[in-house]
Design an enzyme around this catalytic site. Structure first.
Site, short mmCIF file in Angstrom:
data_model
loop_
_atom_site.label_atom_id
_atom_site.label_comp_id
_atom_site.label_asym_id
_atom_site.label_seq_id
_atom_site.Cartn_x
_atom_site.Cartn_y
_atom_site.Cartn_z
N GLY A 94 0.80 -1.22 0.00
CA GLY A 94 0.00 0.00 0.00
C GLY A 94 0.83 1.27 0.00
O GLY A 94 0.35 2.34 0.38
N THR A 96 2.14 4.60 -0.97
CA THR A 96 1.53 5.63 -1.82
C THR A 96 2.49 6.76 -2.14
O THR A 96 2.32 7.44 -3.15
CB THR A 96 0.28 6.23 -1.14
OG1 THR A 96 0.65 6.74 0.15
CG2 THR A 96 -0.82 5.20 -0.98
N HIS A 101 10.25 6.18 3.50
CA HIS A 101 9.91 6.82 4.76
C HIS A 101 9.62 5.77 5.81
O HIS A 101 9.18 4.66 5.50
CB HIS A 101 8.71 7.76 4.60
CG HIS A 101 7.53 7.13 3.92
ND1 HIS A 101 7.45 6.96 2.56
CD2 HIS A 101 6.40 6.60 4.43
CE1 HIS A 101 6.31 6.37 2.25
NE2 HIS A 101 5.65 6.13 3.38
P1 5GP Z 1 2.79 5.07 2.54
O1 5GP Z 1 1.41 4.55 2.34
O2 5GP Z 1 3.42 5.49 1.24
O3 5GP Z 1 3.67 4.18 3.37
O4 5GP Z 1 2.60 6.36 3.46
C1 5GP Z 1 2.46 7.65 2.99
C2 5GP Z 1 1.95 8.48 4.14
O5 5GP Z 1 2.12 9.84 3.82
C3 5GP Z 1 0.45 8.28 4.43
O6 5GP Z 1 0.29 7.82 5.77
C4 5GP Z 1 -0.16 9.66 4.19
O7 5GP Z 1 -1.17 9.99 5.13
C5 5GP Z 1 1.05 10.59 4.32
N1 5GP Z 1 0.98 11.78 3.50
C6 5GP Z 1 0.66 11.86 2.17
N2 5GP Z 1 0.72 13.13 1.75
C7 5GP Z 1 1.09 13.88 2.82
C8 5GP Z 1 1.33 15.27 3.00
O8 5GP Z 1 1.21 16.10 2.08
N3 5GP Z 1 1.69 15.69 4.24
C9 5GP Z 1 1.83 14.81 5.29
N4 5GP Z 1 2.19 15.33 6.46
N5 5GP Z 1 1.63 13.48 5.15
C10 5GP Z 1 1.26 13.03 3.93
#
Ligand code: 5GP
Ligand code: ZN
Length: 112
Positions: A94, A96, A101
């Site tokens: 998942g 995104t 990170h």
């Molecule tokens: P992934 O699903 O890729 O591991 O996590 C990406 C995370 O980034 C998600 O939990 C989402 O809520 C967070 N996220 C996405 N766009 C932004 C943003 O513009 N600012 C912040 N602070 N978090 C973000």
């Protein structure tokens, strides 16, 4: 190196606002915009790479550095009793945002 079309690179450059809780020359930690736990922070290296398998020696050093710094940052931000680290890798996880990170989740006992 930062990318021009990556949300987290834009956050690092200050082009997109974020609530920062820790920053130094190598990494930034900020609050997730859609928290999945009482405390939900994101730790990012100030170098753009998507996946662990794409990390060169510098990237691997940055992951190591972040893991070294996270315990104190977590403790200072409401995770005194523990926390969970998650690194989503690719579509099935998942992921995104394709800038590596580390999610830091805590603030109260987490369901597994
Ligand atoms: P992934 O699903 O890729 O591991 O996590 C990406 C995370 O980034 C998600 O939990 C989402 O809520 C967070 N996220 C996405 N766009 C932004 C943003 O513009 N600012 C912040 N602070 N978090 C973000
Ligand atoms: Zn990036």
């Amino acid at each position: 190196m930062l990318s021009n079309d990556c949300i987290f690179c834009k956050i690092i450059k200050g082009e997109i606002p974020s609530t920062k809780v820790y920053e130094d020359d190598k990494m930034l930690v900020f609050k997730d915009i859609e928290p999945k736990a009482r405390v939900h922070l994101l730790a990012v290296a100030k170098t753009h790479f998507k996946l662990l398998e794409e990390a060169n020696a510098e990237g691997r050093g940055l992951v190591d550095y972040m893991l070294f710094k996270i315990p104190e940052i977590a403790r200072q931000n409401g995770c005194e009793n523990g926390y969970r680290l998650i690194i989503n890798q690719g579509a099935d996880a998942g992921q995104t945002v394709f800038h590596l990170h580390i999610h830091i989740l805590g603030g109260k006992e987490l369901p597994w």
